[in-house]
Design a protein around this motif. Sequence first.
Motif, PDB file in Angstrom:
ATOM      1  N   LYS A  19       0.807  -1.223   0.000  1.00  0.00           N
ATOM      2  CA  LYS A  19       0.000   0.000   0.000  1.00  0.00           C
ATOM      3  C   LYS A  19       0.841   1.275   0.000  1.00  0.00           C
ATOM      4  O   LYS A  19       0.310   2.374   0.045  1.00  0.00           O
ATOM      5  CB  LYS A  19      -0.979  -0.001   1.168  1.00  0.00           C
ATOM      6  CG  LYS A  19      -0.332  -0.096   2.528  1.00  0.00           C
ATOM      7  CD  LYS A  19      -1.366  -0.216   3.623  1.00  0.00           C
ATOM      8  CE  LYS A  19      -0.678  -0.524   4.942  1.00  0.00           C
ATOM      9  NZ  LYS A  19      -1.591  -0.919   5.966  1.00  0.00           N
ATOM     10  N   ALA A  20       2.166   1.133  -0.062  1.00  0.00           N
ATOM     11  CA  ALA A  20       3.056   2.284   0.026  1.00  0.00           C
ATOM     12  C   ALA A  20       3.040   3.121  -1.248  1.00  0.00           C
ATOM     13  O   ALA A  20       3.041   2.585  -2.354  1.00  0.00           O
ATOM     14  CB  ALA A  20       4.482   1.829   0.319  1.00  0.00           C
ATOM     15  N   GLU A  21       3.004   4.437  -1.068  1.00  0.00           N
ATOM     16  CA  GLU A  21       3.163   5.364  -2.191  1.00  0.00           C
ATOM     17  C   GLU A  21       4.632   5.464  -2.568  1.00  0.00           C
ATOM     18  O   GLU A  21       4.973   5.694  -3.724  1.00  0.00           O
ATOM     19  CB  GLU A  21       2.652   6.751  -1.810  1.00  0.00           C
ATOM     20  CG  GLU A  21       1.156   6.812  -1.590  1.00  0.00           C
ATOM     21  CD  GLU A  21       0.710   8.211  -1.197  1.00  0.00           C
ATOM     22  OE1 GLU A  21       1.304   9.199  -1.659  1.00  0.00           O
ATOM     23  OE2 GLU A  21      -0.238   8.298  -0.416  1.00  0.00           O
ATOM     24  N   VAL A  22       5.493   5.338  -1.564  1.00  0.00           N
ATOM     25  CA  VAL A  22       6.941   5.322  -1.753  1.00  0.00           C
ATOM     26  C   VAL A  22       7.463   4.079  -1.058  1.00  0.00           C
ATOM     27  O   VAL A  22       7.088   3.799   0.079  1.00  0.00           O
ATOM     28  CB  VAL A  22       7.604   6.586  -1.139  1.00  0.00           C
ATOM     29  CG1 VAL A  22       9.122   6.481  -1.185  1.00  0.00           C
ATOM     30  CG2 VAL A  22       7.107   7.841  -1.815  1.00  0.00           C
ATOM     31  N   TRP A  23       8.323   3.335  -1.737  1.00  0.00           N
ATOM     32  CA  TRP A  23       8.988   2.167  -1.152  1.00  0.00           C
ATOM     33  C   TRP A  23      10.379   2.114  -1.761  1.00  0.00           C
ATOM     34  O   TRP A  23      10.533   1.965  -2.974  1.00  0.00           O
ATOM     35  CB  TRP A  23       8.228   0.890  -1.446  1.00  0.00           C
ATOM     36  CG  TRP A  23       8.874  -0.310  -0.823  1.00  0.00           C
ATOM     37  CD1 TRP A  23       9.778  -1.155  -1.398  1.00  0.00           C
ATOM     38  CD2 TRP A  23       8.690  -0.792   0.510  1.00  0.00           C
ATOM     39  NE1 TRP A  23      10.167  -2.119  -0.514  1.00  0.00           N
ATOM     40  CE2 TRP A  23       9.511  -1.923   0.668  1.00  0.00           C
ATOM     41  CE3 TRP A  23       7.912  -0.368   1.577  1.00  0.00           C
ATOM     42  CZ2 TRP A  23       9.574  -2.637   1.857  1.00  0.00           C
ATOM     43  CZ3 TRP A  23       7.976  -1.084   2.764  1.00  0.00           C
ATOM     44  CH2 TRP A  23       8.781  -2.202   2.901  1.00  0.00           C
TER      45      TRP A  23
END
Length: 98
Positions: A19-23
């Motif tokens: 669910k991360a927008e940034v990883w």
Amino acid sequence: MDTQSRHGLSGLYANVQPKAEVWKVLPAIQGFPAVASVTPSGGAPDRYCSISVGLLDTATVDVGLFLGDSKIGKVDPCTVGSRAADAAVSTLREKAGA
């Protein structure tokens, strides 16, 4: 420090990464694996970043960092957060006598 879930970074890969927008997988911090992430509930990616460092298979140290207004758009919060996480790991090592 996350010791409740007992999943270390593997729990983040399973629960946060989808669910991360940034990883971002980061270079090791003092020899420990690390990731940077921003989820929709965490904050705007240009203002906030969470850094998790896997100290053990069952424990992480987590640093969340919000940029001040004067730094937004000028620095990457994950870069600044990574430096803060490095300092936190240093402090933990000093306290542990390592």
